[in-house]
Enzyme design. Structure first.
Site, PDB file in Angstrom:
ATOM      1  N   CYS A 113      11.034  -1.571   4.259  1.00 61.27           N
ATOM      2  CA  CYS A 113      10.673  -2.645   5.271  1.00 61.27           C
ATOM      3  C   CYS A 113      11.762  -3.034   6.201  1.00 61.27           C
ATOM      4  O   CYS A 113      11.705  -3.377   7.314  1.00 61.27           O
ATOM      5  CB  CYS A 113       9.768  -3.579   4.778  1.00 61.27           C
ATOM      6  SG  CYS A 113       8.585  -3.223   3.538  1.00 61.27           S
ATOM      7  N   HIS A 257       9.294  -8.562  10.270  1.00 58.07           N
ATOM      8  CA  HIS A 257       8.484  -7.392   9.604  1.00 58.07           C
ATOM      9  C   HIS A 257       7.209  -7.851   9.089  1.00 58.07           C
ATOM     10  O   HIS A 257       6.987  -8.973   8.610  1.00 58.07           O
ATOM     11  CB  HIS A 257       9.085  -6.827   8.385  1.00 58.07           C
ATOM     12  CG  HIS A 257       8.513  -6.134   7.502  1.00 58.07           C
ATOM     13  ND1 HIS A 257       7.794  -4.804   8.000  1.00 58.07           N
ATOM     14  CD2 HIS A 257       8.201  -6.215   6.058  1.00 58.07           C
ATOM     15  CE1 HIS A 257       7.240  -4.451   6.691  1.00 58.07           C
ATOM     16  NE2 HIS A 257       7.451  -5.180   5.827  1.00 58.07           N
ATOM     17  N   ASN A 287       0.656  -3.528   6.873  1.00 59.95           N
ATOM     18  CA  ASN A 287       1.925  -3.484   6.750  1.00 59.95           C
ATOM     19  C   ASN A 287       2.216  -1.900   6.879  1.00 59.95           C
ATOM     20  O   ASN A 287       2.131  -1.137   5.965  1.00 59.95           O
ATOM     21  CB  ASN A 287       2.376  -3.896   5.208  1.00 59.95           C
ATOM     22  CG  ASN A 287       4.034  -3.938   5.110  1.00 59.95           C
ATOM     23  OD1 ASN A 287       4.837  -3.150   5.917  1.00 59.95           O
ATOM     24  ND2 ASN A 287       4.298  -4.496   3.913  1.00 59.95           N
TER      25      ASN A 287
HETATM   26  O1  UT7 Z   1       7.029  -5.726   2.793  1.00 57.37           O
HETATM   27  C1  UT7 Z   1       6.902  -6.192   1.617  1.00 57.37           C
HETATM   28  C2  UT7 Z   1       5.836  -5.624   0.853  1.00 57.37           C
HETATM   29  N1  UT7 Z   1       5.026  -6.482   0.130  1.00 57.37           N
HETATM   30  C3  UT7 Z   1       4.705  -7.787   0.229  1.00 57.37           C
HETATM   31  O2  UT7 Z   1       4.961  -8.485   1.423  1.00 57.37           O
HETATM   32  C4  UT7 Z   1       3.467  -8.263  -0.514  1.00 57.37           C
HETATM   33  C5  UT7 Z   1       3.814  -9.643  -0.951  1.00 57.37           C
HETATM   34  N2  UT7 Z   1       2.902 -10.183  -1.866  1.00 57.37           N
HETATM   35  C6  UT7 Z   1       1.838 -10.678  -1.513  1.00 57.37           C
HETATM   36  O3  UT7 Z   1       1.582 -10.710  -0.230  1.00 57.37           O
HETATM   37  C7  UT7 Z   1       0.870 -11.148  -2.531  1.00 57.37           C
HETATM   38  O4  UT7 Z   1       1.555 -11.351  -3.682  1.00 57.37           O
HETATM   39  C8  UT7 Z   1      -0.432 -10.351  -2.540  1.00 57.37           C
HETATM   40  C9  UT7 Z   1      -1.209 -10.421  -1.259  1.00 57.37           C
HETATM   41  C10 UT7 Z   1      -0.361  -8.782  -2.593  1.00 57.37           C
HETATM   42  C11 UT7 Z   1      -1.455 -10.701  -3.648  1.00 57.37           C
HETATM   43  O5  UT7 Z   1      -1.691 -11.944  -3.433  1.00 57.37           O
HETATM   44  P1  UT7 Z   1      -1.484 -13.056  -4.820  1.00 57.37           P
HETATM   45  O6  UT7 Z   1      -2.058 -14.430  -4.121  1.00 57.37           O
HETATM   46  O7  UT7 Z   1       0.000 -13.132  -5.425  1.00 57.37           O
HETATM   47  O8  UT7 Z   1      -2.420 -12.522  -5.646  1.00 57.37           O
HETATM   48  P2  UT7 Z   1      -2.379 -12.004  -7.339  1.00 57.37           P
HETATM   49  O9  UT7 Z   1      -1.601 -10.504  -7.316  1.00 57.37           O
HETATM   50  O10 UT7 Z   1      -1.944 -13.014  -8.212  1.00 57.37           O
HETATM   51  O11 UT7 Z   1      -3.799 -11.695  -7.589  1.00 57.37           O
HETATM   52  C12 UT7 Z   1      -4.752 -12.644  -7.662  1.00 57.37           C
HETATM   53  C13 UT7 Z   1      -6.015 -11.884  -8.078  1.00 57.37           C
HETATM   54  C14 UT7 Z   1      -6.052 -11.336  -9.493  1.00 57.37           C
HETATM   55  O12 UT7 Z   1      -7.177 -11.307 -10.286  1.00 57.37           O
HETATM   56  P3  UT7 Z   1      -7.140 -12.347 -11.471  1.00 57.37           P
HETATM   57  O13 UT7 Z   1      -6.183 -12.002 -12.357  1.00 57.37           O
HETATM   58  O14 UT7 Z   1      -6.965 -13.833 -11.080  1.00 57.37           O
HETATM   59  O15 UT7 Z   1      -8.650 -12.220 -12.061  1.00 57.37           O
HETATM   60  C15 UT7 Z   1      -6.018  -9.751  -8.848  1.00 57.37           C
HETATM   61  O16 UT7 Z   1      -6.744  -8.813  -9.864  1.00 57.37           O
HETATM   62  O17 UT7 Z   1      -6.563 -11.343  -6.875  1.00 57.37           O
HETATM   63  C16 UT7 Z   1      -6.930  -9.671  -7.836  1.00 57.37           C
HETATM   64  N3  UT7 Z   1      -6.502  -8.980  -6.639  1.00 57.37           N
HETATM   65  C17 UT7 Z   1      -7.678  -8.400  -5.711  1.00 57.37           C
HETATM   66  N4  UT7 Z   1      -8.759  -8.894  -5.709  1.00 57.37           N
HETATM   67  C18 UT7 Z   1      -9.437  -8.424  -4.564  1.00 57.37           C
HETATM   68  C19 UT7 Z   1      -5.716  -7.998  -6.552  1.00 57.37           C
HETATM   69  N5  UT7 Z   1      -5.884  -7.183  -5.154  1.00 57.37           N
HETATM   70  C20 UT7 Z   1      -7.069  -7.459  -5.140  1.00 57.37           C
HETATM   71  C21 UT7 Z   1      -7.863  -6.985  -3.936  1.00 57.37           C
HETATM   72  N6  UT7 Z   1      -9.077  -7.548  -3.716  1.00 57.37           N
HETATM   73  N7  UT7 Z   1      -7.239  -6.054  -3.025  1.00 57.37           N
END
Ligand code: UT7
Length: 330
Positions: A113, A257, A287
């Site tokens: 990135c 970014h 992204n």
């Molecule tokens: O360039 C750098 C690249 N990456 C980034 O910038 C990403 C940085 N991180 C983030 O943006 C966030 O961590 C995410 C958007 C990826 C995820 O958000 P979060 O609030 O950290 O969610 P989480 O990973 O803690 O997951 C929450 C819930 C989980 O379910 P449970 O365990 O609470 O039942 C996941 O399984 O959301 C679930 N989940 C989804 N649900 C629907 C994970 N992905 C998805 C999805 N759709 N695509």
């Protein structure tokens, strides 16, 4: 003193639009979850047959046309991607060939990135050192071919899109310049956001069992990336402003970014920037890693968000971890 002026920008994204609802045919997700957590509404994916260099060359040609230059006038090509077309050679040489450029240096940047920020810093340094007069910097990515579209990969698959962006820099004696750049890395966090396989250290590089386990797909600790990203974005902006002796209220535009709209909003708030000082287009493209800043830059220019003389900050954080920023007088 020689200045490194950005004299042309361009971008190229595939025509195929994939909405959040489209993703629901492959994985258990929803438009609401994706919009609320990331701000993304749709992204572009290539159609079969399109290569990374098609996107890169499309963006580069637009930037060259914008600059009023022919490819033969380039002295150096810098190509940033985390998704090369092949293990080797790097995509820089393929871009050199696609553009019909002279047999000039083609440098590949592997900083994910942060690739475009590293590339722009390198281009400016070459120009200021007198090693090159005209440099092309491209960020280009195809993610759609390497996403795990099952529920297992949904945390990553909803984030990424395909596209390319480019800038042409030229030596000048005044006017626009890359005033300062700061670059960082912290490899202790390499495994928090990575694509483990194929690996050059592993005999045979990859096995069928590893493919079945999905170890050839990107993996991410989303929470860790999020936390580090907000902190490092803010630090890098401050550091590059200090290096250039500039106050944040004097900055016309910050192009971060495009990782996640929530990250951008958190940085805007924590760094106390006005909303109009920050550019976002993640809603339409997701992204696109190394391509996200140059695509946004090209769009910002065409939307009239920058006038010659304005101060611009580019800032990125990503896999590595790597992060950095450029301060530019437009
Ligand atoms: O360039 C750098 C690249 N990456 C980034 O910038 C990403 C940085 N991180 C983030 O943006 C966030 O961590 C995410 C958007 C990826 C995820 O958000 P979060 O609030 O950290 O969610 P989480 O990973 O803690 O997951 C929450 C819930 C989980 O379910 P449970 O365990 O609470 O039942 C996941 O399984 O959301 C679930 N989940 C989804 N649900 C629907 C994970 N992905 C998805 C999805 N759709 N695509």
């Amino acid at each position: 003193m020689t200045c490194a002026m950005v004299i042309g920008t361009g971008h190229c994204v595939p025509e195929r639009v994939v909405t959040n609802r489209d993703l629901m045919q492959w994985m258990d997700t929803s438009d609401e979850w994706i919009v609320e957590r990331t701000g993304i509404r749709e992204r572009r994916w290539i159609s079969p047959g399109t290569t990374l260099d098609d996107l890169a060359a499309g963006a580069a040609r637009m930037a060259l046309q914008d600059a009023g230059l022919a490819a033969e006038e380039l002295d150096l090509i810098i190509c940033a991607t985390l998704n090369p077309d092949c293990f080797f050679p790097g995509n820089g040489v393929l871009l050199q060939h696609a553009l019909g450029a002279r047999t000039v240096g083609a440098l590949d940047i592997r900083n994910q990135c942060t690739g475009f920020v590293y590339g722009l810093a390198t281009a400016a340094a070459h120009i200021k050192a007198g090693l090159a007069r005209t440099v092309l910097v491209v960020g280009t990515e195809i993610h759609s071919t390497s996403l795990d579209l099952s529920d297992r990969g949904r945390d990553i698959a909803v984030l990424f899109g395909d596209g390319a962006g480019a800038a042409v820099l030229r030596a000048g004696e005044g006017g626009g310049d890359v005033l300062a750049s700061v670059l960082h890395s912290q490899g202790e966090f390499a495994r928090e956001l990575w694509c483990e396989l194929p690996s050059g250290s592993q005999p045979g590089r990859i096995t069928a069992a590893q493919i079945a386990e999905g170890r050839h797909y990107p993996h991410m600790n989303g929470r860790a990336v999020y936390t580090h990203a907000v902190r490092r974005f803010c630090e890098a902006i401050q550091e590059v402003l200090d290096a250039g002796g500039v106050a944040k209220q004097d900055v016309k535009l910050v192009i971060p970014h495009q990782a996640n709209l929530r990250i951008t909003e958190a940085v805007t708030k924590r760094f106390d920037l006005a909303p109009e000082q920050v550019f976002s287009n993640i809603q339409r493209y997701g992204n696109t890693t190394a391509a996200s800043i140059p695509i946004a830059l090209s769009e910002a220019v065409r939307e009239g968000r920058l006038a010659r003389g304005d101060l611009l900050v580019l800032v990125a954080f990503g896999s590595g971890f790597t992060w950095g920023a450029n301060l530019i007088r437009w």
